[in-house]
Structure formats: C-alpha cells, structure tokens
Write a protein that holds these residues in place. Structure first.
Motif, PDB file in Angstrom:
ATOM      1  N   ASN A 160     -25.955  29.602   5.020  1.00 40.68           N
ATOM      2  CA  ASN A 160     -26.922  29.002   5.171  1.00 40.68           C
ATOM      3  C   ASN A 160     -26.560  28.352   6.608  1.00 40.68           C
ATOM      4  OD1 ASN A 160     -28.939  29.924   3.635  1.00 40.68           O
ATOM      5  ND2 ASN A 160     -30.150  27.553   3.660  1.00 40.68           N
ATOM      6  N   SER A 193     -35.881  36.770   7.627  1.00 36.74           N
ATOM      7  CA  SER A 193     -36.018  35.865   5.946  1.00 36.74           C
ATOM      8  C   SER A 193     -34.851  36.121   4.180  1.00 36.74           C
ATOM      9  CB  SER A 193     -37.679  35.452   5.679  1.00 36.74           C
ATOM     10  OG  SER A 193     -37.882  37.309   5.308  1.00 36.74           O
ATOM     11  N   ILE A 196     -31.805  34.520   5.159  1.00 34.54           N
ATOM     12  CA  ILE A 196     -31.673  32.739   5.441  1.00 34.54           C
ATOM     13  C   ILE A 196     -33.855  32.031   5.772  1.00 34.54           C
ATOM     14  CG2 ILE A 196     -31.591  32.783   8.161  1.00 34.54           C
ATOM     15  CD1 ILE A 196     -30.092  29.815   7.703  1.00 34.54           C
ATOM     16  N   THR A 202     -31.902  28.286  11.115  1.00 34.33           N
ATOM     17  CA  THR A 202     -32.186  29.610  11.120  1.00 34.33           C
ATOM     18  C   THR A 202     -31.516  29.708  12.337  1.00 34.33           C
ATOM     19  OG1 THR A 202     -33.253  32.062  10.954  1.00 34.33           O
ATOM     20  CG2 THR A 202     -34.580  29.750  11.230  1.00 34.33           C
TER      21      THR A 202
END
Length: 417
Positions: A160, A193, A196, A202
């Motif tokens: 992330n 999706s 992340i 995102t």
C-alpha cells in the motif's frame, strides 16, 4: 516485411498499429495525469509503453522503465525491494556518475524503506534531472513507466505504501513546484481493486484509465504491405484474418505470419487464390495451424496462457469463472440459432428457455474473466472476443473442466474429512 509474433515491437516496426490508446496515453501524460493501462496479456501494452516513451524522449523529456518482474524475486525483503527500485531509477536516468549512492544510502539509515524512496526522488532524482535538462536546454519532464505491475501480487509484504508514494506526487504538485513534471504510467494484467483496496491510499481514484482495444480493420491497414507481396486479394484476406482474430493483436500478427510462411513454401513464393475462395482458405489455415491440436501448436504461448488464467490463477475461483463463461457461451450460441431460424423459417426454433446476454456488473469474476482476454465488453454486455476462442474454449471443453474442478474439490473435501 516480417510479422512479429509475441514480444514488444521495435519503435519503428512497420507492423505497429496506432490505436486510440496511443494518443490518449501521450496527451494525458503531457497534461500531468497519472495513467494506467490494465488489460489481458499480449494486447500490445509493452509496445505502447515503448512507443510513448520514445516519443517523449524525442521531445527532450526523461523517461525511465521499471519492469517489476525483474525487481520481484522469491524471498526478497521490504528493504531490498525498495532499494532495488531506487537503484533502477538511478541507473535508468543515468544518474550514477552524479551521485555517490553508497554514501547517500548510509545517510538514510534511520528512515523506513519507503521514506528512502521519497527522499531519493526529492533530494536526488528531481534536482539532478532538472540541472541536466537546464544544461542541455531540454524539457524537464520525468516520466516513470512501470510495467508488469501485477508482479506485486506475489510479494509477501504489504505494498500500500508504494501506491501511496505514487499518489503523493499528484496530490502535492499543486503545492510544490519542484514536484511538477513528474509523471507515472502503470501497465499490467490487474485490476485497481485487486492491487490496493484502501480508498485513502489508492492512486487509481485520481488516475486516468487508458483502454486498449483490439485492432479494427481500418486501423490494421499497415499489415497489408506484407500480405500484398505473398498472396492475391490481400485486402479480403486481411478482412478474414480480423474476423477470426477479432483484431486481437497477438493472433492478428500470428495469422499474418502464417500466411507469409505458407507463401514462402510455394515455388513462386506467392499464393494465388481464385476469387471468392479467400474466406475458405483463411478458415482452413486457422483450423489447421491454430485450432487443431491447439495445445501442442500454441507457440509462442497464447491460448495456454488463457487456459491457465482460467483454471490455475485462482483455483478457488475457477468453478465460478467457468460457469460465468459457459453462461456467455450458451447465450451467444442461442442467439446464433435464433438468427439462423429467422433466416430459414422452415427450421424449427430452439425449444430451450431463452438466455439473455450477460450484462456488465464489474464483479470479481467478470473482472478476472476480462483479464484472461477470453471475453470483452460490448454495448454494456460481455461477449466472447473472437471465433478462435469460441471454437477452442467451447461448451464441451468448459463442461469437462467444470467436471474436473468439482471432482478435485470433492476429492479434497473427502481427504480432509
């Protein structure tokens, strides 16, 4: 003239087909937008990347290419991975001679791996590129092209922060002029999706999706030049090739290559087709060289890649994918029978209950089936991409795979109990 089957095309390859995506990617990058091109394999993503990068370089911009398959290895740690990105940027932008990297790296000892990446871009990359551009009187844009981004899914640590790093530069450019001119383009076989889920980190919520469509007949005209030298009625032959391939880039190039290969085996090195036999000749070529014994003839690998994506990429999802695909297959077959019955009223209409096209709902199963390349979106519905796929991955094949999937699950369940 030669046709390239698989791999990225050379910058000036005469068989490169310019599509809407070429203009859209270039103009959006120049406008300062984050771009991503996510699609199935062998759709021409890498060729588009290299072509766009070359065009920007010719204008004086700095471009760097990161192939994440080269930066992801078994057992790699978080720290090693971020360091590999930094080193790739260092050498990709020819900054190794301007920067004492080992010394700089030691000075960042107290920072987390992702903080080192932030520091490198802001303290090293951008200032050095800006100085070089001013010295050479060139444009100051820096574009980072990241390919095979789906490789990140195999890492055994969270990513992330990597996507938050990309997002940060677009959010801060309005407040920090030093960050202006830095752009990213992401390529791969993935969904936003799937990479992340965190809506706050995102970058895809502020990015531009570049759709990459199959070749249309009018776009594919550059492919005619090679066909003209080896077969009569090349325009009709190309039309039939596009029909069978659906314009899918790999299959289209492969069929053109097979035509040329067949011609070179003749004594005159050119095939003379009687009028109105072109469709039959191309169909025979497709069935003998691609469809028949397809698993053994599939070189370079293409059809087996689709098969493996369906069956093995996520085995827990395989049954649902096959069932969804079978639903699309049956609906198309019934529509074909309905059209045939309307053309020939004496034929008895089908007696089964009506099946309707599958509407797009962006479910995980639909997304994965689209990434396999087997289907495509069309006017709000899903359809099978071309007759080659429809013939190979037919109802009999699907039912066999479904039976195998259910048998495997039953065996596994019996073993655990």
């Amino acid at each position: 003239m030669r046709y390239q089957v698989g791999g990225s095309l050379h910058i000036n390859d005469p068989t490169y087909i310019v599509r809407q995506a070429d203009k859209k990617l270039y103009t959006n990058l120049k406008a300062g937008n984050l771009c991503y091109i996510f699609n199935s394999r062998q759709m021409g993503k890498s060729s588009l990347l290299q072509r766009t990068s070359h065009r920007l370089k010719e204008e004086g911009h700095k471009c760097v290419y990161l192939d994440l398959t080269q930066l992801v290895s078994e057992g790699i740690t978080l720290s090693q991975w971020y360091k590999s990105i930094i080193i790739s940027l260092l050498y990709g932008l020819n900054l190794a001679e301007q920067v004492q990297f080992k010394q700089w790296w030691k000075m960042q000892a107290g920072l987390s791996p992702v903080q080192k990446l932030y520091q490198f871009v802001e303290e090293v990359l951008l200032p050095n590129v800006k100085n070089a551009c001013q010295t050479e009187s060139k444009a100051e844009g820096v574009f980072i092209f990241i390919d095979e981004i789906d490789s990140l899914l195999s890492l055994n640590f969270p990513i992330n922060d990597f996507f938050a790093w990309i997002r940060y530069y677009y959010e801060q450019q309005a407040h920090n002029q030093n960050l202006q001119g830095l752009g990213f383009a992401l390529f791969g076989v993935a969904s936003p999706s799937g990479l992340i889920a965190d809506k706050h980190q995102t970058p895809f919520s502020i990015a531009t999706a570049i759709e990459l469509f199959d070749f249309q007949l009018d776009e594919a005209q550059p492919l005619l030049e090679g066909l003209k030298t080896v077969i009569s009625q090349p325009e009709i032959v190309l039309q039939e090739i596009i029909y069978w391939s659906g314009g899918q880039p790999f299959l289209t190039q492969k069929l053109c290559h097979l035509v040329m290969e067949a011609a070179l085996k003749t004594s005159t090195r050119k095939i003379e087709l009687p009028p109105k036999t072109e469709a039959c000749w191309v169909e025979k070529l497709v069935r003998s060289r691609i469809i028949q014994d397809w698993e053994s003839q599939d070189e370079p690998q293409h059809l087996r890649t689709i098969r493996d994506r369906l069956l093995f990429f996520n085995q827990q999802q395989a049954g649902r994918l096959l069932s969804l695909y079978h639903q699309i297959l049956q609906a198309e077959a019934q529509e074909h029978r309905r059209n045939y019955s309307q053309s020939f009223p004496l034929c008895s209409p089908t007696s089964c209950s009506p099946l309707y096209p599958t509407p797009i709902d962006d479910s995980p199963e639909q997304t994965e089936l689209l990434l396999s390349g087997l289907i495509e979106k069309c006017n709000g519905y899903l359809k099978i991409k071309n007759p080659i796929y429809r013939t190979i991955f037919n109802s009999e094949w699907v039912l066999t795979q479904l039976n195998n999937t259910f048998a495997t699950k039953a065996s596994s369940k019996a073993t655990t109990t």
